[in-house]
Design an enzyme around this catalytic site. Sequence first.
Site, PDB file in Angstrom:
ATOM      1  CD  GLU A 272      11.157  57.549  52.869  1.00 57.64           C
ATOM      2  OE1 GLU A 272      11.211  58.305  51.877  1.00 57.64           O
ATOM      3  OE2 GLU A 272      10.945  57.952  54.014  1.00 57.64           O
ATOM      4  CD  GLU A 331       2.001  59.141  54.535  1.00 52.26           C
ATOM      5  OE1 GLU A 331       2.224  59.523  55.693  1.00 52.26           O
ATOM      6  OE2 GLU A 331       2.892  58.823  53.736  1.00 52.26           O
ATOM      7  CE  LYS A 334       5.559  62.100  52.771  1.00 51.56           C
ATOM      8  NZ  LYS A 334       6.446  62.919  51.936  1.00 51.56           N
ATOM      9  CD  GLU A 340       6.832  64.189  48.451  1.00 49.18           C
ATOM     10  OE1 GLU A 340       6.543  63.148  49.063  1.00 49.18           O
ATOM     11  OE2 GLU A 340       7.992  64.489  48.119  1.00 49.18           O
TER      12      GLU A 340
END
Length: 359
Positions: A272, A331, A334, A340
């Site tokens: 990642e 997202e 999340k 984030e």
Amino acid sequence: MATTATHFIITSLLIVISLDFTFGGVGVCFGRLGNNLPSVQTTIALYKKYNIRSMRLYDPHPPTLRALAGTGIRLMLGIPNDRLRPLANCPDAATTWVRTNILTYPNVTFRYISVGNEVDPDSDPGRFVLPAMQNIYRAIRAARVGGRIRVSTSIKTDLLERSYPPQAGEFKCSVNWYIRPIVEFLRDTRAPLLANVYPYFAYINDRRNINLSYALLQPNSGVVAGGVYYDNLYYAILDAVEAAMDRILAASPSLFSDQKQSAGSSRAAGSETGWPSSTGGTTALDDGDVNTVENARIYNNNLMRIVKSGTPRRPGRRRRLETYIFAMFDENLKPGPAYERHFGIFSPDARPKYPLRFR
Ligand SMILES: *[C@@H]1O[C@H](CO)[C@@H](O)[C@H](O)[C@H]1NC(C)=O
Ligand SMILES: *[C@@H]1O[C@H](CO)[C@@H](O)[C@H](O)[C@H]1NC(C)=O
């Protein structure tokens, strides 16, 4: 117990064919923690349209696995942390897992199984990671797909005590019990340690000492660290992880003394990396000038460039780095700080946030 383990390792070494076990290139993580995301079909179509040839998926989501069949997209498949206990305790559970999630999809190009993601060694799943890796490894070997699929786990780089200069990289003493046998297992099974490598977090945690353009991987913004020139922070973090692995293996020779596989040859692959394009309205961080679409564009485009060559520890073009951009989409579910929810390279409406060329 010792005999079984030894036998297991010897068998593994005899059968696993030695090959360069990283595949190279930049993939994208398909995180699905959103309630406004495009369908799986639209998502796979985006991977194809933008020439994204690898995907990281965090759990064996059947619709995604079905949609991947026949696409040739290489997959890193995760096993969620809360699923590790039975896989660690029962070899049969691992056999079933492999049958259900791998063998059912013969036309999916599996490359890695990541047994756990960023497991905190002191958390409940901590003690299950290694035995689950071992059982999954045995199960894929028994199913005769072990030659193509590497079994590893994905770590957070906060397991490092020291990462600067990179050649002084060292794991925290307190996690030695956890990481040492994992690194030995990866050596013996020829698999890389997967690391989530985030220059972004390194930068926001130490702005005083880190130049933003170095964290953004901008050309010519390097530093000399321990006498070695580092032209970007991604290389520096990855090399620190490999140096820390080497430090473990130097004190733990392989069963086979003629193997050049111990100290000096550890491999880590990126599982990642990324840069948020917005603060999401957080003010605490004072990062309005850092979390921007422009910086996300710069970071991810520079990443495409730097993966083409080896790091200073391992120079040479032979070693194309492998990494996965986090993430495909913003997202909205999340958890964690607001930024984030802004790591996506695509908006939920499937439009790219900025130009990014995969090749
Ligand atoms: C895999 O692909 C082959 C060739 O296209 C096809 O015949 C087969 O049915 C596919 N298998 C599955 C399970 O989709
Ligand atoms: C960061 O690096 C760039 C490129 O080398 C340089 O131009 C800039 O002055 C540096 N900034 C700081 C604050 O050191």
